[in-house]
Scaffold this motif. Structure first.
Motif, short mmCIF file in Angstrom:
data_model
loop_
_atom_site.label_atom_id
_atom_site.label_comp_id
_atom_site.label_asym_id
_atom_site.label_seq_id
_atom_site.Cartn_x
_atom_site.Cartn_y
_atom_site.Cartn_z
N THR A 343 1.39 5.84 -5.50
CA THR A 343 2.58 5.09 -5.11
C THR A 343 3.84 5.90 -5.38
OG1 THR A 343 1.48 2.98 -5.60
CG2 THR A 343 3.89 2.97 -5.53
N LEU A 352 7.79 4.84 1.83
CA LEU A 352 7.61 3.41 1.58
C LEU A 352 8.91 2.65 1.79
CD1 LEU A 352 5.47 3.56 -1.71
CD2 LEU A 352 4.64 3.26 0.63
N LEU A 357 6.08 -0.90 -0.41
CA LEU A 357 6.14 -0.64 -1.85
C LEU A 357 5.60 -1.84 -2.62
CD1 LEU A 357 6.97 1.10 -4.25
CD2 LEU A 357 9.27 0.14 -4.08
N CYS A 360 1.89 -1.87 -2.46
CA CYS A 360 1.34 -0.89 -3.41
C CYS A 360 1.32 -1.46 -4.83
CB CYS A 360 2.16 0.39 -3.37
SG CYS A 360 1.92 1.40 -1.90
N TRP A 361 2.41 -2.11 -5.23
CA TRP A 361 2.47 -2.69 -6.57
C TRP A 361 1.40 -3.78 -6.75
CZ3 TRP A 361 8.50 -3.33 -6.50
CH2 TRP A 361 9.08 -2.11 -6.87
#
Length: 463
Positions: A343, A352, A357, A360-361
């Motif tokens: 990431t 991103l 983003l 991804c988190w």
């Protein structure tokens, strides 16, 4: 207790004890989301931006000290007395916060609220592990610890409504937020009063009749529920009963008798503390300052992240009992660290946006949350019963202290310096998680489906 089939009694334990993590998630999220409102003149409290940060630090300090103090008392005076006392303290402090007339009163209430929540971690985790059958201890613990994120999601959505001045005046909405937390706490308190003392604690502390009555009552309820007699208990253990365990003996057990397990616990808690602060202390500012997301939209991004954090322990929890602690904890820690590195690389290269983003988190924390929830399970399992609550408190205080004090200072500076520095923060968190996962590989304890006494022999065991 370990031979008992799953029953309504065990659901009572989960409802009465486990739901408190929702309160913690609610508390932390509400205060973070209310920060800007509390600095407004119309809010009626007169806090500055620095005061909001100070209030957060005071809450963390209260949680750390509360965990240590109440943890020691939990081992000394029993699980039930303390899980009633700590929830009572939380309720009183939260209600008082809703009526805070000035900053000093607010700070005192935040400290006491933190102390109550910190004490809950020690009293509750120890009680749950001593009442839940060994074959399901992993999945139950992970689901309960993961429920923190239900409170986080609820807090994020709740504050959006309560901060709407078209619905509530500026000096009322934030007070209602604390009041609603107290209402939920009161409902938990009513159920919790019916949860018994741990028979394990009772018998070691010379309360044989209480332990026998508790176990007989539980067995009777289960036999009535199932309509058949339970199989007889097997195995025996001789112990020297004691009234208390001294603080010096507790420290000696951690440092001298189980030094490898001490290193393991510290590694797991330090790793997760920095990982979560690497993202959660920066996520709103990253979205608003670096990705131009509007201030009123950014809080909603916490909801999918919180859902990912909850689903990880819930969906993976049974594997910690079936596949094993060492494999699953190391996989979740190392895997989430590697995913966060990826990431960081993508974010640093501008690949991103706000949506990707956040995705991804969510992916990172699906695995990280399962691993970090298992960290609480680990430190509860791998030390003797007489030191269990204090061990939980110690590791919680270390993790919370590092996460709540060093984390904000470090990552606050990274945000000021821009995207590249934020990514360095991600790499630090990821590196510590990977390192902790490697420590689990070499020092982890295969505690799945074993009785607590088999994992760590009580100090009171007769020679």
């Amino acid at each position: 207790m370990d031979r008992l089939p799953w029953s309504r009694f065990h659901w009572l334990v989960i409802l009465g004890l486990g739901t408190v993590w929702i309160l913690d998630g609610l508390e932390v999220t509400i205060v973070g989301a209310l920060g800007s409102r509390l600095t407004e003149p119309d809010a009626g409290l007169g806090l500055t931006t620095a005061d909001v940060g100070l209030a957060a630090a005071i809450y963390v300090a209260g949680a750390c000290l509360g965990a240590l103090g109440f943890g020691y008392l939990t081992d000394r005076f029993g699980r039930k007395k303390l899980f009633i006392a700590t929830l009572g303290l939380y309720l009183l402090a939260t209600v008082a916060t809703a009526f805070a007339p000035n900053p000093l009163f607010f700070f005192v209430c935040r400290f006491l609220t933190g102390a109550g929540i910190g004490g809950e971690y020690a009293a509750i985790n120890s009680a749950i592990d001593e009442l839940i059958p060994a074959r399901r201890r992993g999945v139950v613990d992970l689901a309960i610890n993961g429920s923190y994120w239900l409170g986080t999601a609820a807090g994020a959505l709740l504050t959006v409504v309560l901060l709407d001045t078209n619905l509530f005046p500026a000096d009322l909405g934030w007070r209602l937020a604390f009041g609603l937390g107290a209402v939920l706490g009161l409902l938990i308190f009513i159920v919790r009063r019916t949860v018994p003392e741990s028979p394990r604690w009772s018998v070691i502390h010379g309360r044989d009749e209480d332990a026998e009555k508790t176990v007989s009552d539980i067995e009777g309820r289960i036999e009535k529920e199932r309509g058949e007699a339970l199989p007889p208990a097997e195995g025996e253990m001789k112990i020297h009963q004691r009234k208390s365990t001294g603080f010096g003996e507790i420290i000696s057990v951690l440092v001298r008798k189980y030094p490898k397990r001490l290193v393991l616990g510290l590694s797991l808690f330090i790793g997760q503390a920095f990982l979560y602060n690497a993202v959660f202390f920066t996520y709103a500012l990253v979205l608003t300052k670096l990705l131009d997301v509007p201030d009123n939209i950014a809080p909603y991004s916490l909801v999918p992240i919180a859902v990912g954090n909850f689903l990880g322990p819930l969906l993976l929890g049974h594997l910690f009992d079936v596949v094993g602690r060492k494999i699953m904890i190391s996989t979740c820690y190392i895997g989430s660290g590697v995913l966060l590195v990826g990431t960081g690389i993508l974010f640093d290269n501008g690949a991103l946006d706000a949506v990707t983003l956040t995705i991804c988190w969510v992916t990172v924390f699906f695995f990280a949350s399962a691993g970090t929830s298992a960290a609480y399970l680990t430190v509860s399992e791998i030390f003797p019963m007489e030191t269990r609550a204090m061990a939980i408190a110690f590791f919680y205080a270390v993790g919370t202290g590092l996460g709540g004090i060093i984390g904000p200072i470090l990552f606050g500076r990274f945000i000021e310096e821009g995207v590249h520095s934020v990514v360095i923060g991600y790499y630090i968190g990821a590196g510590l998680m990977i390192a902790a996962g490697l420590v689990e590989v070499f020092l982890g304890v295969a505690a799945e489906r074993k009785s607590l006494e088999e994992i760590a022999e009580p100090l009171s065991t007769a020679a």
